[in-house]
Enzyme design. Structure first.
Site, PDB file in Angstrom:
ATOM      1  N   LYS A  76      -4.686  -3.032  10.039  1.00  0.00           N
ATOM      2  CA  LYS A  76      -3.264  -3.384   9.943  1.00  0.00           C
ATOM      3  C   LYS A  76      -2.832  -4.234  11.138  1.00  0.00           C
ATOM      4  O   LYS A  76      -2.115  -5.225  10.978  1.00  0.00           O
ATOM      5  CB  LYS A  76      -2.424  -2.113   9.856  1.00  0.00           C
ATOM      6  CG  LYS A  76      -2.634  -1.332   8.571  1.00  0.00           C
ATOM      7  CD  LYS A  76      -2.025   0.056   8.629  1.00  0.00           C
ATOM      8  CE  LYS A  76      -2.370   0.849   7.374  1.00  0.00           C
ATOM      9  NZ  LYS A  76      -1.910   2.247   7.427  1.00  0.00           N
ATOM     10  N   GLN A 120       1.132   6.920  10.164  1.00  0.00           N
ATOM     11  CA  GLN A 120      -0.225   6.985   9.626  1.00  0.00           C
ATOM     12  C   GLN A 120      -0.545   8.412   9.194  1.00  0.00           C
ATOM     13  O   GLN A 120      -0.442   9.355   9.982  1.00  0.00           O
ATOM     14  CB  GLN A 120      -1.237   6.517  10.685  1.00  0.00           C
ATOM     15  CG  GLN A 120      -2.667   6.433  10.191  1.00  0.00           C
ATOM     16  CD  GLN A 120      -2.856   5.327   9.158  1.00  0.00           C
ATOM     17  OE1 GLN A 120      -2.315   4.239   9.292  1.00  0.00           O
ATOM     18  NE2 GLN A 120      -3.645   5.595   8.145  1.00  0.00           N
ATOM     19  N   ASP A 145       6.271   1.429   4.207  1.00  0.00           N
ATOM     20  CA  ASP A 145       5.287   2.084   3.344  1.00  0.00           C
ATOM     21  C   ASP A 145       5.904   2.456   2.002  1.00  0.00           C
ATOM     22  O   ASP A 145       5.186   2.736   1.042  1.00  0.00           O
ATOM     23  CB  ASP A 145       4.734   3.346   4.017  1.00  0.00           C
ATOM     24  CG  ASP A 145       3.351   3.137   4.609  1.00  0.00           C
ATOM     25  OD1 ASP A 145       2.680   2.170   4.214  1.00  0.00           O
ATOM     26  OD2 ASP A 145       2.930   3.943   5.459  1.00  0.00           O
ATOM     27  N   ARG A 193      -1.086  10.721 -10.628  1.00  0.00           N
ATOM     28  CA  ARG A 193       0.368  10.834 -10.478  1.00  0.00           C
ATOM     29  C   ARG A 193       0.766  11.113  -9.030  1.00  0.00           C
ATOM     30  O   ARG A 193       1.776  11.756  -8.765  1.00  0.00           O
ATOM     31  CB  ARG A 193       0.897  11.930 -11.397  1.00  0.00           C
ATOM     32  CG  ARG A 193       0.158  13.261 -11.253  1.00  0.00           C
ATOM     33  CD  ARG A 193       0.691  14.306 -12.204  1.00  0.00           C
ATOM     34  NE  ARG A 193      -0.184  15.480 -12.223  1.00  0.00           N
ATOM     35  CZ  ARG A 193       0.054  16.579 -12.949  1.00  0.00           C
ATOM     36  NH1 ARG A 193       1.130  16.633 -13.706  1.00  0.00           N
ATOM     37  NH2 ARG A 193      -0.786  17.598 -12.904  1.00  0.00           N
ATOM     38  N   GLY A 294     -11.273  -5.090  -3.932  1.00  0.00           N
ATOM     39  CA  GLY A 294     -10.261  -5.253  -4.965  1.00  0.00           C
ATOM     40  C   GLY A 294      -8.889  -4.850  -4.464  1.00  0.00           C
ATOM     41  O   GLY A 294      -8.204  -5.612  -3.794  1.00  0.00           O
TER      42      GLY A 294
END
Length: 322
Positions: A76, A120, A145, A193, A294
């Site tokens: 990050k 974090q 976030d 979920r 990905g």
């Protein structure tokens, strides 16, 4: 009309399709995240040129010293530096109490020069700390976030322009856009979920006009549900659980899973796989994301996008005198 990026992803990965069904087009998160970072870099330069001395600022708050957290934070900070975001890493010791963590969050909340704050997870403290309380202590205006109940609530009711969207689902949507496939009117299936991936992914697809089915551990007919999906997003946390024969031919398959399985051919003795059995799904899907390379790179890219967006919103509300 497809974007140049979509055309590149479509033809660069698999070439022209012949009379027989060819392999799925690989939707590269590495390539797409690079495009996002380049766009953000341009936007940051514009902000800096219009408002001298201004820079988007991000704080990453960590409790403890977990190796995996250190690795994620490093990626990050590196991405922020490349884009031009002023990122600061604040590490509290594992002895930190809940009150100490909350005080650190309040300090950043009250600092007008900081536009984004992420905590974090997991919190590596020897003391009891309520993760939900900590997450919701972050100011909604700085919750890049997108995990606070305020932002989650706004997303669930469709207020997409007045909230921060969680980074992984937002990255999935960007990857779907790169395929050139319209979400509107499609049948989408989300497996999982969780508050971080599955639930917000459902909301995003719904408010982009898909008909959405969410599957989970209690879904009795999972293969049947998967077989109906024009768009399939998997975040179940189980290695290669979705088999290729379940997948509808031509579907868009977005794999959010990161799992380690034994592999004696690797120096580490293991390899990374997703939640989808790639080799078989690749035979039926129209588009598919690889693991790794990905969804993973997109999560960091969308965190940077949220930080830049937060800075832009701050400037709209508080235009500095020039």
């Amino acid at each position: 009309m497809l974007s140049l990026a979509a055309l590149s992803l479509r033809f660069g990965a698999c070439g022209c399709r012949g009379s027989r069904r060819s392999l799925a087009t690989v939707v590269s998160g590495n390539k797409t995240s690079k495009l996002v970072r380049e766009r953000l870099q341009t936007e940051v330069e514009k902000m800096k040129s219009h408002f001298s001395g201004f820079r988007p600022a991000l704080v990453v708050l960590q409790v403890g010293d977990r190796d995996d957290s250190n690795l994620y934070i490093s990626s990050k900070l590196k991405a922020a530096a490349e884009i031009g975001i002023d990122a600061k890493h604040v590490r509290l010791p594992s002895s930190a109490t809940q009150d100490e963590v909350l005080r650190s969050i309040m300090s950043v909340n009250e600092n007008p020069s900081v536009h984004g704050l992420i905590v974090q997870l997991p919190l590596d403290s020897v003391n009891p700390v309520n993760t939900e309380l900590i997450t919701n202590a972050v100011s909604p205006e700085k919750d890049v976030d997108g995990l606070s109940c305020i932002n989650a609530g706004k997303l669930s009711r469709g207020d997409l322009n007045d909230c921060f969207i969680p980074c992984t689902p937002n990255g999935c949507m960007e990857l779907i856009r790169q395929t050139g496939v319209s979400v509107a009117g499609k049948h989408a299936v989300v497996i999982g979920r969780s508050k971080i991936v599955g639930a917000p992914m459902h909301d995003l697809l719904l408010w982009n006009h898909a008909t959405v089915t969410t599957c989970h551990s209690k879904t009795p007919d999972l293969p049947e549900q998967v077989g109906r999906a024009d768009i399939l997003v998997v975040g179940a946390g189980r290695a290669e659980m979705v088999r290729g024969e379940w997948v509808k031919e031509g579907a868009v398959v977005i794999d959010c899973g990161i799992n380690h399985v034994p592999d004696e051919t690797k120096a580490s003795g293991k390899r990374v796989v997703g939640d989808v059995h790639y080799a078989s799904a690749n035979q039926r899907a129209g588009f598919i994301t690889p693991v790794p390379g990905g969804v993973g790179p997109m999560t960091v890219a969308m965190l940077m996008e949220n930080t830049v967006l937060s800075a832009q919103r701050f400037l709209l509300k508080n235009p500095p005198t020039r």
